[in-house]
Enzyme design. Sequence first.
Site, PDB file in Angstrom:
ATOM      1  N   ASP A 125       0.863  -1.182   0.000  1.00 24.69           N
ATOM      2  CA  ASP A 125       0.000   0.000   0.000  1.00 24.69           C
ATOM      3  C   ASP A 125       0.897   1.228   0.000  1.00 24.69           C
ATOM      4  O   ASP A 125       1.811   1.349   0.815  1.00 24.69           O
ATOM      5  CB  ASP A 125      -0.888  -0.035   1.258  1.00 24.69           C
ATOM      6  N   LEU A 126       0.660   2.114  -0.965  1.00 30.04           N
ATOM      7  CA  LEU A 126       1.511   3.311  -1.045  1.00 30.04           C
ATOM      8  C   LEU A 126       1.082   4.319   0.017  1.00 30.04           C
ATOM      9  O   LEU A 126      -0.102   4.506   0.250  1.00 30.04           O
ATOM     10  CB  LEU A 126       1.381   3.968  -2.416  1.00 30.04           C
ATOM     11  N   ASP A 144      -3.702   2.685  -5.192  1.00 29.59           N
ATOM     12  CA  ASP A 144      -2.300   2.664  -4.773  1.00 29.59           C
ATOM     13  C   ASP A 144      -1.992   1.355  -4.053  1.00 29.59           C
ATOM     14  O   ASP A 144      -1.205   1.324  -3.123  1.00 29.59           O
ATOM     15  CB  ASP A 144      -1.997   3.873  -3.871  1.00 29.59           C
TER      16      ASP A 144
END
Length: 974
Positions: A573-574, A616
């Site tokens: 997960d960004l 993301d």
Amino acid sequence: MQIEALKSSFLDLTNDPVAIARLAPGETTAHLIYVNAAFTDAFGYAPEDVSGDTLNRLHAGDDWFWRSFEDGVPPSGRDRRQGGTCRLVRADGTSVDTDFSYFLVDADKDEHEQGERYFCATYRPRSGVADAERAYARLVAALNAYPDPIVVYDRDLKMIFCNDGYAASMSDKPEELVAGMHLEEVLRLAVRDGRYPDAIGREDAWIQRILTPEFLESSFEDVELDGDVHHRLLRSRSTFGDHVIVRLNSTELVRQKRQAEAAQARLIAALNAYPAPFVIYDSDDCLVVCNDAYRASMSEHRENLKVGMHRTDVARVAIRAGKIANAVGREEEWMSDQHQDAEMEKPVQDLELPGDVHHRLLRSRVENGDLVILRIDTTELVRQRRAFESAQDRLISAIHAYPDPFAIYDADLKLVVWNPAYEEAMSGESGKLTAGTSLKDILYTVALSGRIPAAIGCEEEWAERYYSSPHLTAPGVEDLELADDQYHRVVRSRTEAGEFVILRLNITEVVRQRRALEEKSVQLEKANRDITYMALHDDLTGLGNRRYLAQKFDQLVQKRRESGGEIAALHIDLDRFKNINDTMGHAAGDEVLLEISRRIRTHVDPEDVVARIGGDEFVVLLSVAGDSDRPETLARDLLSDLSRPLFFEGKECRFGATVGLARTPLAEVEQLLTTSDLALYKAKRRGRGQLGIFDRADLEDAQRTKALADDVLRGIEAVEFEPYFQPQMDAATGEVVALEALARWRHPEYGILAPGAFLSIATDLNVAGDIDRLIFEQAIAACQTAFGSDARPPSLSFNVSEGRINHHDFDAIQRQVQAYAGQVSFELLETIFLEEQDDASLCRLDRLRELGISIEVDDFGSGRASVVALQRINPDRLKIDRRLVALVDKGSGGLRLLRSLIEIGHALEIGVTAEGVETRDQADILAGLGCDRLQGYHFARPMAFADLVAFLRKSDDARSEQVFQPDRRLPPMF
Ligand code: C2E
Ligand code: CA
Ligand code: CA
């Protein structure tokens, strides 16, 4: 001397045959020395023939004579004649019975004192009478041996002779019949012994009838006797006028005749049953027999045809009856044509009869000269043949009209039938092919025409090779490429008769279409591949999408099941991506995503699976050995690599990543992706930029969660959820004006549980709405019972999970709302309004308002609902988040924030509730800031309905004692 004298003097004068022999002294056999002329006449020997032979030559086989000599030579002397009968052998070998006599003469002894003697004998053939007698006896014996009766009467009807058969046939005592008896007497004996049943009772008349000359002259007569015995009398007159009667036993003949007649009758019956006409004419062309069908074919009246009729007359009858179509009007001419012998001997003749009826005549001559004619109705055959011929004609014209080449070769591969197209295809011009041309020649012609690219320059070899290839005569299909991009399909088949049928189809168009289709299908395949690719991949980064991930995941699971190994999932997960998107724009966001995907790719192996599953969010799947630490290493490498900033259009974009890692067998394979997500959230809880590895504790957590989830579902079923009520006070009067219903779980084991223990799970399980409903129904029911009749029943507010307002159970809600006398409100979380409000959800809010429900924004100030959004939603009340309320006495910052939030409510001209009010100070300040309703532990905790009722009663009492007085003195500015 004496003998010579005898000879010359008189021996030749006698008519009796005489032989003289000399008997030497002591001998018993005499040697012939002379026979006379009569002897020669009678027996065929000339004197010189027999001279010197012994007498044996004449007496062969008759030893009677010699036996008499053996007893001693009789004495000489003419008076001592001896004789008897003997059989004499003639010169021609036949023998004849003779009466013979002889005597012996002594020779003169003066010269030859030897005492020789001469034997003189006469032989007379026995008389003709004796022969006749003998012949007669023989005849009688033969006639007696003959079984049928034979008799001869003289002209006076006196019996001359009869055989035993006749005697036995006429009388029980055959010996009564003797020569000389009159016929009448014989007949009387026969009648007496019952030989003629006819004659009984009328003997005389019967006998007289027989004795009449007419009767006696009739040549034959058939007589039937007792016991189906038949005789035929044959009568004839001899040259002497004698009546000779032979009676033949004709019983067998009669029976045979009868059988033959029966057989013939049967034959005729059979012939009549035979449907085709049948006739036999005898050698004189007269009708012998015919069947009904023949009669019918010749004339309407069957009696017109009679046995014995001449064939020409039969023909005339048929012509008159109009039965012979091509004879009508020219009868005589037809007759002469037809009845010429040659015509009549034709074994087969076809006739056309009126009405398109056809007959075939089959003729055959039998050995006895009879002509047998069989007429067969060939109408059906003729019609079939005609139909067949016209079908064949049509077929041939169809073949000619057929645009593609067509040919039939016979079993020797010689051309039989072909159409112009075939001619054109094989020779390039018409009129070149002839029947009987061999396929080999035709192949050579084609090769020479330059139409077979493969044959150019080697025409002869090509034709030779092609002709001798085994598939040439094997039924099948062959496609040929011809010059000018032309294609022919050769279809070969073989008929039952061994002929080869060759059909050439011009398939150029088909080949071109197929080629076009192939090109098209290549394009389609590519398009399909592209679509599939697009369906499985992310446009921007080219990484797989969720669907791709699911597919690959299934493949890995399958592979693991088949060949072992483990699977690891990295959930990435960004961090701060939303921020970049919001502050630097989508182009920057896109660039970041591209860069991230590039970086991830550089770290993974080609067989690893990488997918972008959200804005993301990324997932990497690895297939690893159980003890490999590659997943952890990869996760750490990614963490550090993905935290490197990126420059976009000269500006630095800072971001990072959080990674959750889960791997089998610790995580259940089916749950691997949720488990890695879980690990990701664990990491996020600890603070971003970290690696969270799913471990045993998480597993236990997960198991607990699972147990809890089951428990929640069971609790809903068992209606263990019930409303607690927390009062809301009017800030001005201190009166309880509203109640907030809060869900509680009366757990059988753990007691009362607050929403924090079950709400998120219920939301995950998608059953929060069910709990809402339980709370709603119970609260309404209880409050209506308790306050329904109050002058001003308190408002009831419900916390509504997002799912609930999306539900379509407006009808149920309406019924409940109407069941309560007071106001009903729905508290909606501010975060709901952060989402873009679509027309549909606004619509639903309007529906709720129409039902009389007021809308309150819960936890206001915790999110960032824009004023614009609020305006669109147009709520009835704001509830200030209790975390902000807690700040109210913690310094000026919080106060300012609170004041501005409250002012929003005022600007929208709606009520403002402060919740979480725990102290008297807080209450005062909030009231001072303009909150018109207050809620919190300071006033009351959420409580069960029974406690509520008690509380309300007590507070009523207390209020009347002025327990609570809001401090109105505080300035609003504070
Ligand atoms: P909420 O709507 O903000 O409810 C108020 C929460 O604050 C309640 O917690 C209440 O007990 C608590 N509270 C009230 N006064 C004070 C105070 O003075 N100090 C402090 N510290 N807390 C106070 P509760 O009952 O645990 O509920 C928690 C949340 O669960 C609620 O927050 C609401 O969002 C949700 N909830 C409760 N009941 C339901 C329900 O029936 N359906 C739905 N969907 N959500 C519910
Ligand atoms: Ca609430
Ligand atoms: Ca709240």
